[in-house]
Design an enzyme around this catalytic site. Sequence first.
Site, PDB file in Angstrom:
ATOM      1  N   THR A   1     -11.658   4.837  -1.969  1.00 35.61           N
ATOM      2  CA  THR A   1     -10.971   5.700  -1.295  1.00 35.61           C
ATOM      3  C   THR A   1     -10.500   7.210  -1.962  1.00 35.61           C
ATOM      4  O   THR A   1     -11.523   7.476  -3.191  1.00 35.61           O
ATOM      5  CB  THR A   1      -9.360   4.953  -1.771  1.00 35.61           C
ATOM      6  OG1 THR A   1      -8.873   3.914  -1.124  1.00 35.61           O
ATOM      7  CG2 THR A   1      -7.773   6.587  -1.096  1.00 35.61           C
TER       8      THR A   1
ATOM      9  N   GLU B   1     -17.778  -7.824   5.982  1.00 39.43           N
ATOM     10  CA  GLU B   1     -17.796  -9.008   5.135  1.00 39.43           C
ATOM     11  C   GLU B   1     -16.576  -9.339   5.113  1.00 39.43           C
ATOM     12  O   GLU B   1     -15.596  -8.560   5.262  1.00 39.43           O
ATOM     13  CB  GLU B   1     -18.279  -8.547   3.938  1.00 39.43           C
ATOM     14  CG  GLU B   1     -18.437  -7.607   3.247  1.00 39.43           C
ATOM     15  CD  GLU B   1     -17.155  -7.777   2.208  1.00 39.43           C
ATOM     16  OE1 GLU B   1     -16.290  -8.665   2.565  1.00 39.43           O
ATOM     17  OE2 GLU B   1     -16.103  -6.844   1.685  1.00 39.43           O
TER      18      GLU B   1
ATOM     19  N   PHE C   1      -3.062  -7.564   6.855  1.00 35.85           N
ATOM     20  CA  PHE C   1      -2.936  -8.905   7.034  1.00 35.85           C
ATOM     21  C   PHE C   1      -2.640 -10.007   6.262  1.00 35.85           C
ATOM     22  O   PHE C   1      -1.496  -9.847   5.834  1.00 35.85           O
ATOM     23  CB  PHE C   1      -3.497 -10.086   8.738  1.00 35.85           C
ATOM     24  CG  PHE C   1      -2.495  -9.585   9.655  1.00 35.85           C
ATOM     25  CD1 PHE C   1      -2.632  -8.331  10.486  1.00 35.85           C
ATOM     26  CD2 PHE C   1      -1.937 -10.244  10.721  1.00 35.85           C
ATOM     27  CE1 PHE C   1      -2.653  -7.438  11.503  1.00 35.85           C
ATOM     28  CE2 PHE C   1      -1.298  -9.543  11.840  1.00 35.85           C
ATOM     29  CZ  PHE C   1      -1.726  -8.699  12.203  1.00 35.85           C
TER      30      PHE C   1
ATOM     31  N   CYS D   1     -10.277  -3.407  -1.473  1.00 35.21           N
ATOM     32  CA  CYS D   1     -10.722  -4.243  -0.150  1.00 35.21           C
ATOM     33  C   CYS D   1      -8.995  -3.341  -0.094  1.00 35.21           C
ATOM     34  O   CYS D   1      -8.971  -3.030   0.626  1.00 35.21           O
ATOM     35  CB  CYS D   1     -10.868  -5.099  -0.037  1.00 35.21           C
ATOM     36  SG  CYS D   1     -12.574  -5.519   0.018  1.00 35.21           S
TER      37      CYS D   1
END
Length: 408
Positions: free
Chosen positions: A87, A154, A219, A269
Amino acid sequence: LLCIGAGYVGGPTMAMIAHKCPQYKVTVVDVMPAKIAAWQTDDLPIYEPGLLDLVKTCRGKNLFFSTDVDKGIKESEIIFISVNTPTKTFGEGAGKSADLQYWEKTARDILRASKSDKIIVERSTLPVKTAIAMERILSLNEKGLKFEVVSNPEFLAEGTAIRDLEKPDRVLIGSKETKSGLEARKEIVDIYANWIPRDRLITSNLMSSELSKLAANSFLAQRISSINSLSALCEKVDADVNEVARAIGKDSRIGDKFLKASVGFGGSCFKKDILNLTYLCETFGLYEIAAYWESIVKMNDYQTNRFVQTITKAMFNTITNKRIALFGFAFKANTSDTRETSALYVTRKLMMEKAHVVISDPKAIKNAKNDLKEYGNDIEYQEDPYKAAKDAHAIAIITEYEKTSFYF
Ligand code: ADP
């Protein structure tokens, strides 16, 4: 095949491809000489169960590690890109959008060193439409070379990366739906088809592929924030969040995975991808949608904070000079990775209160020391959890290790 970036994504992925496809010569390059050197030894730069055995089956046969990026590019037909895209910490989009400097440098490296047409496979997680940008950069060449960019995000999870690579739920391959795009897509599908059933190889257009990766991680993170939000309520009404999770998880529409209440999600992630999604929404003026997804990150911060407050409250509102042992520092079990780990946040908070923090972790001590170097010897590190726990006022369980991983 070449892979640029020998990290958590590039290393394991290419080791698996080399192992399953002896007909390909696979080279992994990185700009960090120490990392490349470590890949040549039995002390690999990352820990992942089963990785060393896998690497040993093909290293020196059809799997090579090198720092010579240009030579690798020249010799390859297909280039996987798995450089880091953290980020952004500065400028426009700071704290939310992805920092694409490593990724763009890679594009320019490819452009400079290439002498033949190539397929470029994006494996790093990137904002939607990056593949198109990559293609724009690459098509600016005066050598008449053609580059077809394919998105292959990935989906492996650290700690189970080798199993995930061997038997993935799915592999996603997105490309442009032009003739050359579809041909490139087929080349990549054919690599994975060496060991993965065809029905698990999902193809789509480029943008769907890029967005699916952000959506999948968002999600997953959402489930953790959902159950964590209920954990606070459970504590108020004397319900047990584990029992609630078990009860709702039995509903097959909900499912039982990713429903463990915890100190909060970490890793390189989840937060990054949600923030990427948020930023993307904001860019298109979808502010309500951005706020919806961002609340998952806020809930995570809340939970981590609440964890520290609970510790303090349970110890009569003072932890100064109290010995607090952290069991686990990695962001999850079976990895050495400490990026964005809740443990870091918890440690900093405890240090602010002048607690005596002892960190124990079977795989992540080295990274923990590096992350916390500003504290020098003020923090104690003990691989052995018994030593860490000795005379401790409290043990904070941060990482969900199985008993055996801690050598009990
Ligand atoms: P990930 O979890 O996404 O794999 P890592 O940080 O573990 O992230 O790995 C990314 C790797 O990419 C790092 O080892 C970094 O040195 C490497 N890298 C970054 N930029 C370049 C570049 N231009 N050329 C080669 N390697 C690069």
